[in-house]
Design a protein around this motif. Structure first.
Motif, mmCIF file in Angstrom:
data_model
loop_
_atom_site.group_PDB
_atom_site.id
_atom_site.type_symbol
_atom_site.label_atom_id
_atom_site.label_comp_id
_atom_site.label_asym_id
_atom_site.label_seq_id
_atom_site.Cartn_x
_atom_site.Cartn_y
_atom_site.Cartn_z
ATOM 1 N N ARG A 109 0.840 -1.205 0.000
ATOM 2 C CA ARG A 109 0.000 0.000 0.000
ATOM 3 C C ARG A 109 0.875 1.255 0.000
ATOM 4 N N ARG A 110 1.921 1.239 0.832
ATOM 5 C CA ARG A 110 2.819 2.400 0.904
ATOM 6 C C ARG A 110 3.540 2.623 -0.431
ATOM 7 N N GLU A 111 3.935 1.525 -1.093
ATOM 8 C CA GLU A 111 4.577 1.640 -2.413
ATOM 9 C C GLU A 111 3.624 2.281 -3.418
ATOM 10 N N ILE A 112 2.364 1.861 -3.384
ATOM 11 C CA ILE A 112 1.387 2.406 -4.324
ATOM 12 C C ILE A 112 1.116 3.879 -4.021
ATOM 13 N N VAL A 113 1.088 4.248 -2.745
ATOM 14 C CA VAL A 113 0.913 5.657 -2.370
ATOM 15 C C VAL A 113 2.079 6.488 -2.917
ATOM 16 N N LYS A 114 3.310 5.951 -2.806
ATOM 17 C CA LYS A 114 4.478 6.661 -3.364
ATOM 18 C C LYS A 114 4.318 6.839 -4.869
ATOM 19 N N GLN A 115 3.849 5.789 -5.540
ATOM 20 C CA GLN A 115 3.634 5.854 -6.981
ATOM 21 C C GLN A 115 2.572 6.909 -7.312
ATOM 22 N N ALA A 116 1.497 6.936 -6.531
ATOM 23 C CA ALA A 116 0.427 7.915 -6.745
ATOM 24 C C ALA A 116 0.966 9.341 -6.565
ATOM 25 N N GLU A 173 -7.345 11.869 -1.867
ATOM 26 C CA GLU A 173 -8.434 10.888 -1.934
ATOM 27 C C GLU A 173 -7.890 9.498 -2.234
ATOM 28 N N LYS A 174 -6.939 9.426 -3.171
ATOM 29 C CA LYS A 174 -6.379 8.122 -3.545
ATOM 30 C C LYS A 174 -5.600 7.532 -2.363
ATOM 31 N N GLU A 175 -4.837 8.368 -1.652
ATOM 32 C CA GLU A 175 -4.103 7.891 -0.469
ATOM 33 C C GLU A 175 -5.074 7.350 0.572
ATOM 34 N N LYS A 176 -6.156 8.067 0.822
ATOM 35 C CA LYS A 176 -7.146 7.633 1.802
ATOM 36 C C LYS A 176 -7.734 6.287 1.386
ATOM 37 N N GLU A 177 -8.060 6.161 0.094
ATOM 38 C CA GLU A 177 -8.615 4.901 -0.420
ATOM 39 C C GLU A 177 -7.610 3.753 -0.260
ATOM 40 N N LEU A 178 -6.351 4.037 -0.549
ATOM 41 C CA LEU A 178 -5.316 2.989 -0.467
ATOM 42 C C LEU A 178 -5.042 2.560 0.954
ATOM 43 N N MET A 179 -5.011 3.501 1.869
ATOM 44 C CA MET A 179 -4.618 3.170 3.243
ATOM 45 C C MET A 179 -5.774 2.641 4.076
#
Length: 181
Positions: A109-116, A173-179
């Protein structure tokens, strides 16, 4: 508002829209047909988007169902999914393909947040480039008075700030959804 400012605003909004599209293809642990948007399948020797040769649905929150219009395309679709960077093993069920989306680990999830965030930064750079382009256009045009140029540059800055704020909101919003689990 001046026509030039409206054109700049439109271009800046396109950057935010492009970001939304890019973020929709990120794997979030929830099944979304948009996850497969970047996958091209070898269709009679031509790379063809998956959604043009099959229907993609999400019968359950963590599952995608791909139904090819022609059953002969199943092998090529499976090969394209395996070759993609999705990291999901397709399950061939004869006349359809099932993708089970695994739950994401905290680390992933953290990797995807970094990508976002990276995609968000790229969108902000695009917005800044649009602003720079229009600042140059305004300053180089001798038909504008100094006061008019100042007003137009202020308007352009406001449009720029709104676009950056919009991008920040999309990323948040995307970070909130991911985490959220």
């Amino acid at each position: 508002m001046d026509e030039l400012i409206l054109m700049a605003d439109e271009q800046m909004k396109k950057s935010a829209d492009s970001l939304r599209t890019t973020l929709s293809s990120l794997r979030t642990g929830k099944a979304s047909p948009a996850m497969l948007n970047g996958i091209n399948v070898d269709y009679y020797g031509e790379p063809t988007p998956l959604n043009q040769i099959s229907s993609v649905s999400s019968p359950e929150p963590r599952q995608l169902l791909i139904k090819p219009y022609d059953k002969n395309d199943i092998k090529n679709i499976v090969a394209a999914i395996n070759a993609s960077d999705l990291g999901i093993n397709p399950s061939n069920e004869g006349n359809q393909i099932r993708l089970i989306i695994p739950a994401l680990t905290e680390e992933r999830r953290r990797e995807i947040v970094k990508q976002a965030r990276k995609y968000g930064e790229e969108a902000k750079i695009a917005v800044r480039n649009v602003r720079r382009e229009y600042v140059d256009l305004i300053k180089d045009d001798d038909s504008y008075t100094e006061d008019m140029q100042k007003r137009m540059l202020d308007d352009l800055q406001k449009v720029h700030d709104d676009a950056i704020k919009s991008i920040d909101t999309v990323i948040a919003e995307k970070e909130k959804e991911l985490m959220s689990i």
